[in-house]
Each structure stands twice: as C-alpha cells, then as structure tokens.
Design a protein around this motif. Structure first.
Motif, PDB file in Angstrom:
ATOM      1  N   PRO A 114       0.930  -1.177   0.170  1.00  0.00           N
ATOM      2  CA  PRO A 114       0.015   0.006   0.035  1.00  0.00           C
ATOM      3  C   PRO A 114       0.774   1.342  -0.036  1.00  0.00           C
ATOM      4  N   THR A 115       2.085   1.121   0.262  1.00  0.00           N
ATOM      5  CA  THR A 115       2.895   2.416   0.300  1.00  0.00           C
ATOM      6  C   THR A 115       3.640   2.953  -1.037  1.00  0.00           C
ATOM      7  N   ILE A 116       3.367   2.034  -2.196  1.00  0.00           N
ATOM      8  CA  ILE A 116       4.046   2.149  -3.279  1.00  0.00           C
ATOM      9  C   ILE A 116       3.656   3.667  -4.149  1.00  0.00           C
ATOM     10  N   LYS A 117       4.346   4.163  -4.698  1.00  0.00           N
ATOM     11  CA  LYS A 117       4.045   5.417  -5.570  1.00  0.00           C
ATOM     12  C   LYS A 117       4.309   4.850  -7.029  1.00  0.00           C
ATOM     13  N   ARG A 118       4.961   3.614  -7.441  1.00  0.00           N
ATOM     14  CA  ARG A 118       5.293   3.577  -8.831  1.00  0.00           C
ATOM     15  C   ARG A 118       5.139   1.944  -8.775  1.00  0.00           C
ATOM     16  N   PHE A 119       4.574   1.407  -9.647  1.00  0.00           N
ATOM     17  CA  PHE A 119       4.106  -0.073  -9.631  1.00  0.00           C
ATOM     18  C   PHE A 119       4.370  -0.513 -11.158  1.00  0.00           C
ATOM     19  N   ILE A 120       5.344  -1.345 -11.624  1.00  0.00           N
ATOM     20  CA  ILE A 120       5.554  -1.972 -12.868  1.00  0.00           C
ATOM     21  C   ILE A 120       5.224  -3.531 -12.653  1.00  0.00           C
ATOM     22  N   MET A 121       4.517  -3.995 -13.614  1.00  0.00           N
ATOM     23  CA  MET A 121       4.211  -5.421 -13.797  1.00  0.00           C
ATOM     24  C   MET A 121       4.514  -5.819 -15.323  1.00  0.00           C
ATOM     25  N   HIS A 122       5.629  -6.273 -15.760  1.00  0.00           N
ATOM     26  CA  HIS A 122       5.931  -6.684 -17.306  1.00  0.00           C
ATOM     27  C   HIS A 122       6.020  -8.179 -17.398  1.00  0.00           C
ATOM     28  N   LEU A 123       5.027  -8.730 -18.157  1.00  0.00           N
ATOM     29  CA  LEU A 123       5.152 -10.199 -18.330  1.00  0.00           C
ATOM     30  C   LEU A 123       5.405 -10.295 -19.946  1.00  0.00           C
ATOM     31  N   ASN A 124       6.671 -10.571 -20.099  1.00  0.00           N
ATOM     32  CA  ASN A 124       7.154 -10.615 -21.374  1.00  0.00           C
ATOM     33  C   ASN A 124       7.113 -12.047 -21.884  1.00  0.00           C
ATOM     34  N   LEU A 125       5.913 -12.542 -22.299  1.00  0.00           N
ATOM     35  CA  LEU A 125       5.896 -13.741 -22.597  1.00  0.00           C
ATOM     36  C   LEU A 125       5.762 -14.083 -24.278  1.00  0.00           C
ATOM     37  N   PHE A 126       5.343 -15.084 -24.497  1.00  0.00           N
ATOM     38  CA  PHE A 126       5.494 -15.460 -26.214  1.00  0.00           C
ATOM     39  C   PHE A 126       4.645 -14.486 -27.011  1.00  0.00           C
ATOM     40  N   SER A 127       3.231 -14.857 -26.529  1.00  0.00           N
ATOM     41  CA  SER A 127       2.287 -14.278 -27.588  1.00  0.00           C
ATOM     42  C   SER A 127       1.178 -13.581 -26.941  1.00  0.00           C
ATOM     43  N   PRO A 128       0.392 -12.737 -27.455  1.00  0.00           N
ATOM     44  CA  PRO A 128      -0.701 -12.010 -26.735  1.00  0.00           C
ATOM     45  C   PRO A 128      -1.787 -12.766 -26.454  1.00  0.00           C
ATOM     46  N   VAL A 129      -2.012 -14.059 -27.073  1.00  0.00           N
ATOM     47  CA  VAL A 129      -2.992 -15.036 -26.429  1.00  0.00           C
ATOM     48  C   VAL A 129      -2.734 -15.508 -25.030  1.00  0.00           C
ATOM     49  N   ARG A 130      -1.484 -15.387 -24.661  1.00  0.00           N
ATOM     50  CA  ARG A 130      -1.263 -15.430 -23.183  1.00  0.00           C
ATOM     51  C   ARG A 130      -1.506 -14.376 -22.344  1.00  0.00           C
ATOM     52  N   GLN A 131      -1.923 -13.270 -22.769  1.00  0.00           N
ATOM     53  CA  GLN A 131      -2.273 -11.940 -21.872  1.00  0.00           C
ATOM     54  C   GLN A 131      -3.115 -12.383 -20.728  1.00  0.00           C
ATOM     55  N   LYS A 132      -2.571 -11.869 -19.480  1.00  0.00           N
ATOM     56  CA  LYS A 132      -3.657 -12.100 -18.568  1.00  0.00           C
ATOM     57  C   LYS A 132      -5.031 -11.263 -18.510  1.00  0.00           C
TER      58      LYS A 132
END
Length: 369
Positions: free
Chosen positions: A238-256
């Motif tokens: 809860p304290t964060i000011k900046r959040f990065i979550m990058h999932l560099n996977l094979f294809s857009p089919v696997r997007q969350k």
C-alpha cells in the motif's frame, strides 16, 4: 581572420570536470581514457572518473585488494560502484572477507552488483556495512531452478535503499528474525526479475517501498500462472508510488485477464502493465485518486482496433478522451510509439498511454513457418 586557439588544459578545473562528466554519461571508458591520458593535468583531474566504476572477478579480487594499499591508494576514495560479474561458489564462500576489506578501504562505494553461483547464504557472515545504498544480486544457478534468497542473509547491509533481485526464490525466515529487520525497513525501490516465492512471503514485508517493479520472461512463465503473482497484483504494497508489472511472454494469446487492484495504494502515481488484455470498467473505476499515469503495453493489432473504435473503451461511457479527438494510426502515431488519452474519473484526470508492442514469436510459430 585567424581564430585564436584555446587549449583545453588551460580551462578552469571546474569546466574540465564537467567535460569528463559529459563523457561519462554519453561516451565510453575509452573516451575517458583518451582524454585523461593527454597530459598530467588532465589525468590528475580525470582519474576520479576512470576508477569510479570497478569490475573484477573473484579470481582477481585478492590482487585488486593488494593494489588498494599501493598503486590505487591515492584514488580509492573515488570508487563508487563495485561489480563482481563472474560467479564462483568457492570464491563466494572463501573470499567474502577480502570483499569486506574492499568495502572498508573504499568507503565511498554506494553501489554493489554481484553475480552469484547459487544462493545468498554466504552473505549472512559479512560484517555490518552502512555505505552501500544500491544492491543488485543475480543468481546463475546451474541447476536451472531459482536459488534461495532470504532477507535475513542481508542483515549486514544496513542502508540499502535500492534492491534488485534476479532469478531467486524469495523467503523471509518465520518468525521474522530481528536481523532481517534493517533490509525490510530501508529498501525504497525493489525490482525483481524472474523471482518466485511461497506463502507466507509477501512484498508487503518491505515496509517503506516507494517503487515496485516485477518482470518475467518466458524462462519463468509458469510462475505467471500462479496465485502468488495474482495475489501480488490484487494486493500490492500500500505504500508504493510506482508499480511496474511486465510479463514478457511468447504471444498476446497468453495475456492475463486479471488486473492489478490499486484502490488501497493511496500514494500510487504511476503504473505500467505488459502482458495484460485491455482493462475493463472495473480497473479504471478503482483507480486511486493519487494516480497520474497509466501505461498499457498492447499488441499492434489491439492498438489499431482501439483507435478505430473511436475511443479507448474503458467501459465508463466514453469518459476517456484523446485530446478531444481520435488519433489515427499513421506515421505520427508510430513515431509517438502509441496513443494517449485521459481518464476523467470521479477523482480527477489520469493520463493513459497505450504503447504498441510486438511479442516474440513462439517456437511453434517459427517451426510452422
């Protein structure tokens, strides 16, 4: 009309220092050496830039330590960054006292990078250090499985504010030992790459985080399907000011299809997401009032579809405007590497940037071709 020459060596020392500083930022070590070796005056001024960043191996650590008492003694105060870039299981366990000597002689070292052969266990035997502010640990575990990292192993590092961990299995001994407390209370910027963890470990153990960056490649794709990563997205510190979550996977089919839940991050100002489908209404509706910028990495195909839809659909009844007009996907849009808009939520404005991104082809796609 002849132009009068003005030799560089006749410039004031402050200006020459600025010249070296510019070369350090935009040039190379060779550029710095070429300038420093021009004459004695330039060398005396530039040597601080030549030795500021030192890289050695465990094999050469003893020789480097000896030079700190001889040829490097006059300039050791200029060393601010230290790197050991080749792992050695023997060296890590038998040369860490030499490494401590280096820290105690070079008291201005504030950045440390270590490539480890396995876990961080040997680091628990180091003496206290209050100079290092930035610490990067990279595991090259030969077995192919993430090596163990325990927060208690770094109890000697009392002042680390930036921590980068790569390819580790994270844990914190329970009950939490007092020696683990310094790290959990001093780290402000945490970056993890291809790391795993099990309950009860949580990123929220770091009590003063301002920035959290999480990266995964295909190497650790399996963990991106775990409830632990999904739980981190649903309950970021809860304290964060900046959040990065990058999932560099094979294809857009696997997007969350799930998204970070940010409503409890009352100080959050910026978030960047990759590996997710375009968020729905609920994501935008729960944006905290402090949020100023959202960066969404999407495939070019989805980017074109969004542009042709006459708006960036947030599910909020057209409450996302793109500078009051639709930006076509043409040369100008490509130069800008995406399109930008603005969410007009109940708290105010949030800038949204959608970035075109191409995922690498999977092995199956390459074989099919």
């Amino acid at each position: 009309m002849a132009v009068a020459s003005f030799p560089l060596i006749e410039l004031p020392q402050e200006i020459i220092v600025d010249v070296f500083a510019v070369l350090e930022l935009g040039g190379s070590k060779d550029d710095l050496r070429n300038l420093a070796y021009t004459c004695k005056r330039l060398y005396s001024i530039g040597q601080q830039f030549l030795v500021s960043d030192i890289t050695v191996t465990w094999q050469l650590l003893d020789a480097f330590r000896a030079k700190l008492d001889t040829s490097l003694a006059p300039v050791r105060s200029y060393i601010t960054s230290f790197t050991i870039n080749i792992p050695s299981s023997w060296g890590e366990w038998h040369r860490f006292e030499t490494l401590q000597d280096v820290f105690e002689l070079c008291t201005n070292i504030n950045s440390l990078t270590l490539t480890l052969s396995g876990s961080s266990k040997w680091m628990q035997y180091m003496r206290p250090n209050t100079h290092i502010r930035s610490l990067k640990l990279v595991s090259s575990q030969a077995s192919g499985l993430p090596a163990l990292f325990d927060t208690a192993d770094l109890h000697a590092f009392k002042s680390v504010e930036e921590l980068h961990l790569e390819y580790f299995r994270l844990q914190c001994e329970y009950p939490i030992e007092e020696r683990a407390t310094p790290l959990l209370t001093t780290v402000r910027n945490l970056e993890i790459v291809n790391c795993e963890w099990n309950y009860p470990f949580s990123m929220s153990l770091f009590k003063r985080l301002d920035s959290l960056a999480v990266y995964y490649s295909i190497k650790c794709e399996a963990f991106t399907f775990s409830e632990r990563l999904k739980n981190l997205a649903a309950n970021p510190p809860p304290t964060i000011k900046r959040f990065i979550m990058h999932l560099n996977l094979f294809s857009p089919v696997r997007q969350k299809t799930w998204y970070p839940v940010l409503k409890d991050c009352k100080k959050l100002e910026s978030i960047s997401m990759k590996g997710f489908r375009y968020p729905d209404y609920e994501f935008f509706a729960l944006l905290p009032p402090s949020l100023k910028e959202v960066e969404l990495h999407m495939t070019s195909k989805n980017l074109v579809a969004l542009t042709h839809s006459n708006s960036l659909d947030t599910g909020m009844g057209g409450m996302l405007a793109m500078n009051s007009q639709i930006v076509p996907v043409d040369a100008r849009a490509e130069e800008n590497d995406g399109i930008q808009g603005r969410v007009l939520n109940k708290y105010g404005d949030t800038n949204v940037r959608v970035v075109a991104h191409e995922w690498a082809e999977s092995m199956e796609q390459r074989i099919a071709r």
